[in-house]
Motif scaffolding. Structure first.
Motif, PDB file in Angstrom:
ATOM      1  N   LYS A  78       0.679  -1.110  -0.074  1.00  0.00           N
ATOM      2  CA  LYS A  78      -0.070   0.014   0.014  1.00  0.00           C
ATOM      3  C   LYS A  78       0.971   1.286  -0.012  1.00  0.00           C
ATOM      4  O   LYS A  78       0.675   2.340  -0.793  1.00  0.00           O
ATOM      5  CB  LYS A  78      -0.912  -0.090   1.369  1.00  0.00           C
ATOM      6  CG  LYS A  78      -1.872   1.261   1.209  1.00  0.00           C
ATOM      7  CD  LYS A  78      -2.585   1.027   2.615  1.00  0.00           C
ATOM      8  CE  LYS A  78      -2.641   2.350   3.194  1.00  0.00           C
ATOM      9  NZ  LYS A  78      -2.971   2.447   4.517  1.00  0.00           N
ATOM     10  N   GLU A  79       1.924   1.214   0.725  1.00  0.00           N
ATOM     11  CA  GLU A  79       2.957   2.224   0.698  1.00  0.00           C
ATOM     12  C   GLU A  79       3.638   2.431  -0.246  1.00  0.00           C
ATOM     13  O   GLU A  79       4.714   3.351  -0.536  1.00  0.00           O
ATOM     14  CB  GLU A  79       3.712   2.366   2.007  1.00  0.00           C
ATOM     15  CG  GLU A  79       2.840   2.541   3.242  1.00  0.00           C
ATOM     16  CD  GLU A  79       2.066   3.870   3.362  1.00  0.00           C
ATOM     17  OE1 GLU A  79       2.632   4.809   2.911  1.00  0.00           O
ATOM     18  OE2 GLU A  79       1.024   3.961   3.967  1.00  0.00           O
ATOM     19  N   GLY A  80       3.616   1.431  -1.150  1.00  0.00           N
ATOM     20  CA  GLY A  80       4.640   1.638  -2.589  1.00  0.00           C
ATOM     21  C   GLY A  80       6.206   1.070  -2.431  1.00  0.00           C
ATOM     22  O   GLY A  80       6.961   1.288  -3.258  1.00  0.00           O
ATOM     23  N   LEU A  81       6.343   0.482  -1.260  1.00  0.00           N
ATOM     24  CA  LEU A  81       7.779  -0.315  -1.070  1.00  0.00           C
ATOM     25  C   LEU A  81       7.962  -1.519  -1.653  1.00  0.00           C
ATOM     26  O   LEU A  81       8.820  -1.851  -1.810  1.00  0.00           O
ATOM     27  CB  LEU A  81       8.009   0.047   0.559  1.00  0.00           C
ATOM     28  CG  LEU A  81       8.264   1.299   1.029  1.00  0.00           C
ATOM     29  CD1 LEU A  81       8.614   1.022   2.408  1.00  0.00           C
ATOM     30  CD2 LEU A  81       9.599   1.837   0.316  1.00  0.00           C
ATOM     31  N   VAL A  82       6.744  -2.076  -1.800  1.00  0.00           N
ATOM     32  CA  VAL A  82       6.766  -3.575  -2.275  1.00  0.00           C
ATOM     33  C   VAL A  82       5.727  -3.593  -3.509  1.00  0.00           C
ATOM     34  O   VAL A  82       4.580  -2.852  -3.397  1.00  0.00           O
ATOM     35  CB  VAL A  82       6.418  -4.532  -1.083  1.00  0.00           C
ATOM     36  CG1 VAL A  82       6.023  -5.921  -1.646  1.00  0.00           C
ATOM     37  CG2 VAL A  82       7.561  -4.646   0.161  1.00  0.00           C
ATOM     38  N   VAL A  83       5.963  -4.366  -4.298  1.00  0.00           N
ATOM     39  CA  VAL A  83       5.210  -4.734  -5.440  1.00  0.00           C
ATOM     40  C   VAL A  83       4.464  -6.017  -5.352  1.00  0.00           C
ATOM     41  O   VAL A  83       5.227  -7.287  -5.136  1.00  0.00           O
ATOM     42  CB  VAL A  83       5.660  -4.715  -6.740  1.00  0.00           C
ATOM     43  CG1 VAL A  83       4.905  -4.979  -7.799  1.00  0.00           C
ATOM     44  CG2 VAL A  83       6.265  -3.296  -6.982  1.00  0.00           C
ATOM     45  N   LYS A  84       3.185  -6.294  -5.590  1.00  0.00           N
ATOM     46  CA  LYS A  84       2.510  -7.515  -5.323  1.00  0.00           C
ATOM     47  C   LYS A  84       1.942  -8.095  -6.781  1.00  0.00           C
ATOM     48  O   LYS A  84       1.663  -7.131  -7.654  1.00  0.00           O
ATOM     49  CB  LYS A  84       1.369  -7.386  -4.468  1.00  0.00           C
ATOM     50  CG  LYS A  84       0.314  -8.539  -4.441  1.00  0.00           C
ATOM     51  CD  LYS A  84      -0.827  -8.378  -3.342  1.00  0.00           C
ATOM     52  CE  LYS A  84      -1.413  -9.530  -3.153  1.00  0.00           C
ATOM     53  NZ  LYS A  84      -2.456  -9.250  -2.084  1.00  0.00           N
ATOM     54  N   SER A  85       2.482  -9.043  -7.186  1.00  0.00           N
ATOM     55  CA  SER A  85       2.009  -9.696  -8.539  1.00  0.00           C
ATOM     56  C   SER A  85       1.573 -11.369  -8.364  1.00  0.00           C
ATOM     57  O   SER A  85       2.205 -11.935  -7.574  1.00  0.00           O
ATOM     58  CB  SER A  85       3.192  -9.692  -9.529  1.00  0.00           C
ATOM     59  OG  SER A  85       4.453 -10.269  -9.201  1.00  0.00           O
ATOM     60  N   TYR A  86       0.885 -11.305  -9.657  1.00  0.00           N
ATOM     61  CA  TYR A  86       0.507 -13.046  -9.715  1.00  0.00           C
ATOM     62  C   TYR A  86       1.215 -13.573 -10.926  1.00  0.00           C
ATOM     63  O   TYR A  86       0.891 -12.927 -11.861  1.00  0.00           O
ATOM     64  CB  TYR A  86      -0.892 -13.181  -9.773  1.00  0.00           C
ATOM     65  CG  TYR A  86      -1.724 -12.959  -8.449  1.00  0.00           C
ATOM     66  CD1 TYR A  86      -1.962 -13.861  -7.426  1.00  0.00           C
ATOM     67  CD2 TYR A  86      -1.943 -11.501  -8.021  1.00  0.00           C
ATOM     68  CE1 TYR A  86      -2.470 -13.608  -6.247  1.00  0.00           C
ATOM     69  CE2 TYR A  86      -2.444 -11.349  -6.894  1.00  0.00           C
ATOM     70  CZ  TYR A  86      -2.677 -12.223  -5.875  1.00  0.00           C
ATOM     71  OH  TYR A  86      -3.396 -11.870  -4.634  1.00  0.00           O
ATOM     72  N   MET A  87       1.891 -14.665 -10.937  1.00  0.00           N
ATOM     73  CA  MET A  87       2.452 -15.257 -12.052  1.00  0.00           C
ATOM     74  C   MET A  87       1.288 -16.260 -12.790  1.00  0.00           C
ATOM     75  O   MET A  87       0.439 -16.882 -12.173  1.00  0.00           O
ATOM     76  CB  MET A  87       3.654 -15.986 -11.707  1.00  0.00           C
ATOM     77  CG  MET A  87       4.737 -15.036 -11.724  1.00  0.00           C
ATOM     78  SD  MET A  87       6.425 -16.082 -11.631  1.00  0.00           S
ATOM     79  CE  MET A  87       7.555 -14.796 -11.119  1.00  0.00           C
ATOM     80  N   MET A  88       1.410 -16.310 -13.940  1.00  0.00           N
ATOM     81  CA  MET A  88       0.595 -17.199 -14.662  1.00  0.00           C
ATOM     82  C   MET A  88       0.499 -18.621 -14.240  1.00  0.00           C
ATOM     83  O   MET A  88       1.646 -19.235 -13.849  1.00  0.00           O
ATOM     84  CB  MET A  88       1.069 -17.288 -16.125  1.00  0.00           C
ATOM     85  CG  MET A  88      -0.005 -18.196 -17.257  1.00  0.00           C
ATOM     86  SD  MET A  88       0.446 -17.743 -18.997  1.00  0.00           S
ATOM     87  CE  MET A  88       2.154 -18.629 -18.874  1.00  0.00           C
ATOM     88  N   ASN A  89      -0.559 -19.243 -13.916  1.00  0.00           N
ATOM     89  CA  ASN A  89      -0.787 -20.694 -13.169  1.00  0.00           C
ATOM     90  C   ASN A  89      -0.081 -20.777 -11.860  1.00  0.00           C
ATOM     91  O   ASN A  89      -0.032 -21.699 -11.511  1.00  0.00           O
ATOM     92  CB  ASN A  89      -0.036 -21.732 -13.997  1.00  0.00           C
ATOM     93  CG  ASN A  89      -0.362 -21.734 -15.468  1.00  0.00           C
ATOM     94  OD1 ASN A  89      -1.539 -21.524 -15.761  1.00  0.00           O
ATOM     95  ND2 ASN A  89       0.457 -22.033 -16.631  1.00  0.00           N
ATOM     96  N   GLU A  90      -0.302 -19.484 -11.198  1.00  0.00           N
ATOM     97  CA  GLU A  90       0.116 -19.666  -9.732  1.00  0.00           C
ATOM     98  C   GLU A  90      -1.151 -18.922  -9.165  1.00  0.00           C
ATOM     99  O   GLU A  90      -1.761 -17.956  -9.437  1.00  0.00           O
ATOM    100  CB  GLU A  90       1.277 -19.044  -9.324  1.00  0.00           C
ATOM    101  CG  GLU A  90       2.463 -19.494  -9.462  1.00  0.00           C
ATOM    102  CD  GLU A  90       3.790 -18.851  -9.057  1.00  0.00           C
ATOM    103  OE1 GLU A  90       4.760 -19.526  -9.258  1.00  0.00           O
ATOM    104  OE2 GLU A  90       3.608 -17.836  -8.525  1.00  0.00           O
TER     105      GLU A  90
END
Length: 137
Positions: A61-73
């Motif tokens: 939320k504070e922009g220090l970390v990026v959250k992502s989802y990889m294909m098939n996970e």
């Protein structure tokens, strides 16, 4: 840990938060919260998985970390912003960070054409790595 990775003002500077950022700084590519949990446990830091998730959400939320989802996970991966663009091998799962982001050139066109105020991005490119290509030949 680098100066840019300090805990945002208004949040306590806990040992656990600093340790999570340190793990992400050392990680070569985006990792799952469970990986952070295991690495912290190996380092002797007592922390629960739910505490890791709460801290990751705050840091995202504070922009220090990026959250992502990889294909098939079905689980999210977390990374520092400088590791948010990467190539993924569809066969072996190898991840390679893209250092020079091609999005910057495209960003201005998106702003001009669609009028969006672009606040962030991440790029995941899928393919077959050179080693897996050789195995297939």
């Amino acid at each position: 840990m680098g100066e840019k990775l300090s805990i945002p003002k208004g949040y306590r500077q806990t040992k656990q938060r600093k340790a999570i950022l340190d793990i992400l700084e050392k990680a070569e590519f985006p990792i799952h919260a469970e990986d952070i949990f295991l690495r912290l446990k190996e380092g002797g830091i007592d922390i629960s998985l739910s505490t890791i998730y709460r801290n990751l959400e705050m840091l995202t939320k504070e922009g220090l970390v990026v959250k992502s989802y990889m294909m098939n996970e079905d689980k999210a991966r977390f990374a520092l912003p400088d590791k948010k663009n990467y190539l993924v091998c569809e066969k072996c799962g190898k991840i390679v960070i893209i250092d020079n982001c091609p999005f910057d050139k495209f960003k201005e066109e998106l702003i001009e054409v669609h009028g969006f105020d672009i606040t962030g991005h991440s790029i995941e490119v899928y393919g077959i790595c050179p080693e897996c290509q050789k195995k297939s030949e």
